[in-house]
Design an enzyme around this catalytic site. Structure first.
Site, mmCIF file in Angstrom:
data_model
loop_
_atom_site.group_PDB
_atom_site.id
_atom_site.type_symbol
_atom_site.label_atom_id
_atom_site.label_comp_id
_atom_site.label_asym_id
_atom_site.label_seq_id
_atom_site.Cartn_x
_atom_site.Cartn_y
_atom_site.Cartn_z
ATOM 1 N N HIS A 114 36.038 49.609 29.464
ATOM 2 C CA HIS A 114 36.818 49.873 30.684
ATOM 3 C C HIS A 114 36.861 51.380 30.968
ATOM 4 C CE1 HIS A 114 39.274 46.042 29.644
ATOM 5 N NE2 HIS A 114 38.578 45.753 30.736
ATOM 6 N N LYS A 149 43.192 33.195 31.482
ATOM 7 C CA LYS A 149 43.415 33.844 30.180
ATOM 8 C C LYS A 149 44.890 33.791 29.792
ATOM 9 C CE LYS A 149 39.664 37.232 30.675
ATOM 10 N NZ LYS A 149 39.351 38.630 30.967
ATOM 11 N N ARG A 196 28.725 43.028 32.808
ATOM 12 C CA ARG A 196 28.066 43.237 31.515
ATOM 13 C C ARG A 196 26.760 42.464 31.397
ATOM 14 N NH1 ARG A 196 33.385 41.473 28.483
ATOM 15 N NH2 ARG A 196 33.104 40.026 30.199
ATOM 16 N N SER A 200 37.748 42.211 25.681
ATOM 17 C CA SER A 200 39.069 42.297 25.053
ATOM 18 C C SER A 200 39.258 41.150 24.064
ATOM 19 C CB SER A 200 40.170 42.270 26.114
ATOM 20 O OG SER A 200 40.032 43.379 26.973
HETATM 21 O O1 PNS Z 1 39.722 41.560 33.382
HETATM 22 P P1 PNS Z 1 39.579 40.225 34.073
HETATM 23 O O2 PNS Z 1 40.409 39.175 33.343
HETATM 24 O O3 PNS Z 1 38.145 39.807 34.196
HETATM 25 O O4 PNS Z 1 40.165 40.408 35.547
HETATM 26 C C1 PNS Z 1 40.224 39.325 36.457
HETATM 27 C C2 PNS Z 1 41.243 39.621 37.570
HETATM 28 C C3 PNS Z 1 42.620 39.874 36.948
HETATM 29 C C4 PNS Z 1 40.801 40.856 38.342
HETATM 30 C C5 PNS Z 1 41.291 38.369 38.519
HETATM 31 O O5 PNS Z 1 41.652 37.239 37.798
HETATM 32 C C6 PNS Z 1 42.249 38.602 39.697
HETATM 33 O O6 PNS Z 1 41.869 39.203 40.683
HETATM 34 N N1 PNS Z 1 43.495 38.106 39.548
HETATM 35 C C7 PNS Z 1 44.513 38.266 40.579
HETATM 36 C C8 PNS Z 1 44.709 36.980 41.383
HETATM 37 C C9 PNS Z 1 43.648 36.855 42.450
HETATM 38 O O7 PNS Z 1 43.572 37.645 43.384
HETATM 39 N N2 PNS Z 1 42.814 35.826 42.299
HETATM 40 C C10 PNS Z 1 41.741 35.538 43.234
HETATM 41 C C11 PNS Z 1 40.464 36.203 42.817
HETATM 42 S S1 PNS Z 1 39.158 35.765 43.907
#
Ligand code: PNS
Length: 164
Positions: free
Chosen positions: A16, A40, A91, A129
């Site tokens: 990150h 998650k 990645r 993570s």
């Molecule tokens: O680090 P991650 O877990 O890959 O991040 C994913 C994250 C938190 C960016 C994604 O789950 C997210 O945007 N969550 C907020 C809710 C949301 O907007 N969901 C719709 C995504 S299209």
């Protein structure tokens, strides 16, 4: 330009941080957004994740960064913070597939909101993570993967569990 770099950061990794440094090189302001990923189970409390991001950025000399957290949609947070650009790291091809779907959905939810992907470099492509949490649980050396402030927190958590 102001951009948003969202994720669950549970915890923040060297991968990150590398992406944050690269993103910071071409935007004026970067908002790091800690959001809920429904796929998650949470590990660290949100406020601790925020403190660790701030501390890790400070340790790396990364300034001009704001860290926010929210339990809602990324698009709403981007709008509230005046960001029209999302930056995400990828990645591998699996990441690219899922990230493309997310970028498409976000652009439909908020027209004009663009996403760009930064490819993870070198060893960072192998870091996640969840992998780091697994290594920490089994008392492995996490120093290759996380900043020092996160390493201390992980060691404290898993050493305390041992003493129970
Ligand atoms: O680090 P991650 O877990 O890959 O991040 C994913 C994250 C938190 C960016 C994604 O789950 C997210 O945007 N969550 C907020 C809710 C949301 O907007 N969901 C719709 C995504 S299209």
């Amino acid at each position: 330009m102001k951009a948003i770099f969202p994720g669950s950061f549970d915890p923040i990794t060297n991968g990150h941080l590398e992406l944050i440094a690269r993103a910071k090189a071409f935007v004026d302001d970067l908002v790091i957004a800690i959001l809920h990923n429904p796929d998650k189970a949470g590990f660290l409390p949100i406020m601790q994740r925020k403190e660790l991001i701030e501390q890790a950025c400070l340790e790396r000399g990364l300034d001009g960064i704001t860290v926010v957290q929210d339990s809602g949609l990324l698009v709403d947070l981007a709008k509230a913070n005046g960001c029209r650009l999302i930056i995400r790291g990828v990645r591998n091809t699996a990441d690219l597939d899922s990230e493309s779907a997310m970028a498409h959905a976000n652009a439909l939810l908020l027209p004009g909101l663009e996403t760009i992907f930064l490819p993870a470099h070198g060893n960072h492509a192998a870091i996640s993570s969840s992998l780091i949490r697994q290594i920490a649980t089994l008392k492995g050396d996490t120093s290759h993967f996380v900043p020092p402030c996160v390493q201390v927190v992980l060691e404290n958590i898993y050493n305390k569990q041992d003493r129970k």
